[in-house]
Design an enzyme around this catalytic site. Structure first.
Site, PDB file in Angstrom:
ATOM      1  N   HIS A 206       0.861  -1.172   0.003  1.00  0.00           N
ATOM      2  CA  HIS A 206      -0.092   0.017  -0.003  1.00  0.00           C
ATOM      3  C   HIS A 206       0.970   1.015  -0.038  1.00  0.00           C
ATOM      4  O   HIS A 206       1.292   1.971   1.094  1.00  0.00           O
ATOM      5  CB  HIS A 206      -1.034   0.283   1.116  1.00  0.00           C
TER       6      HIS A 206
ATOM      7  N   GLU B 294      -2.760  -1.833  -3.298  1.00  0.00           N
ATOM      8  CA  GLU B 294      -3.703  -0.890  -2.563  1.00  0.00           C
ATOM      9  C   GLU B 294      -3.344   0.648  -2.491  1.00  0.00           C
ATOM     10  O   GLU B 294      -2.213   0.904  -2.668  1.00  0.00           O
ATOM     11  CB  GLU B 294      -3.826  -1.363  -0.930  1.00  0.00           C
TER      12      GLU B 294
ATOM     13  N   HIS C  40      -8.109  -5.950   7.260  1.00  0.00           N
ATOM     14  CA  HIS C  40      -7.911  -4.926   8.434  1.00  0.00           C
ATOM     15  C   HIS C  40      -8.156  -5.447   9.863  1.00  0.00           C
ATOM     16  O   HIS C  40      -9.081  -5.726  10.143  1.00  0.00           O
ATOM     17  CB  HIS C  40      -8.382  -3.712   8.352  1.00  0.00           C
TER      18      HIS C  40
END
Length: 237
Positions: free
Chosen positions: A43, A70, A190
């Site tokens: 990410h 991401e 997450h």
């Protein structure tokens, strides 16, 4: 079996905190795939506080499983993804100063924007996924954007599960059932961990992939530290 994609942002954070190339992000990506992980997730953020944009390019020839990038689709991110062409791009609406992702897309409010971005990625053969909160209306909105998959934002579940509230899974199950009906692939991530991952998987029909970073790296430190200490002690004899 649901696939495991390991988010290696925290390895980059460790590297960047000291300078140099220890731990070696590229070798780590090789190793986790050799150990059985079915994907690598990164990410990159504009401030490059963990994954650097150069890392995105350096990892491309190394990742032989699924490569998942991401990020918030600002123009710099879009250009990079189109150039690298990973297996999957996961769109996350995080602010530039966010410590970590903390909300899913409003797929209704941002429908037109998401349609345009997703179309560009799909025309280049890149699978798309949208980070969403566990709300039925957001799943319906995601379908209208043309995305291939959704990624359920699981922080609320993980927090409540840790408090003993197993009913926190209910909205996720409902969203998964709807996604299956709408023929949307289902990812999740997450704060998923060894503590809660089995319960989550068992209640999410059609779960294709989970992306886990912070918990997995932290658990690796705890579960591996005894072995490393013993190795040092052996060397010091």
């Amino acid at each position: 079996m649901s696939k495991l994609s390991v988010n290696i942002n925290k390895i980059a954070t460790l590297r960047n905190s000291r300078g140099g190339n220890v731990p070696n992000l590229i070798q780590f990506a090789r190793d986790i795939q050799n150990f059985g992980a079915q994907g690598v997730t990164i990410h990159p953020r504009p401030d490059e506080r963990h994954i650097r944009y150069q890392d995105v390019y350096d990892l491309k020839p190394v990742v032989h499983t699924e490569y998942n990038i991401e990020g918030n689709p600002i123009q710099q991110f879009i250009d990079m993804v189109l150039e690298v062409k990973p297996t999957q791009v996961t769109l996350v609406p995080d602010a530039e100063d966010a410590i970590t992702s903390n909300a899913g897309w409003d797929t209704i409010k941002h429908k037109d924007y998401l349609i345009d971005v997703i179309k560009a990625f799909k025309q280049n053969g890149i699978r798309t996924s949208i980070f969403v909160d566990p709300e039925v209306k957001q799943i319906e909105g995601a379908k209208a954007t043309g995305t291939d998959r959704i990624e359920l934002y699981t922080e609320a579940f993980a927090h409540q599960y840790g408090l003993g509230n197993k009913d926190a899974i209910v909205p996720y199950t409902k969203c998964a059932e709807l996604a299956n009906e709408l023929e949307l692939g289902i990812n999740a991530g997450h704060d998923l961990s060894l503590e809660n991952i089995k319960f989550f998987k068992d209640h999410i029909p059609g779960l294709l992939e989970v992306s886990i970073g912070h918990a997995l790296i932290s658990e690796s430190l705890y579960l591996g530290i005894e072995n490393v200490i013993q190795m040092y002690l052996h060397k010091l004899k």
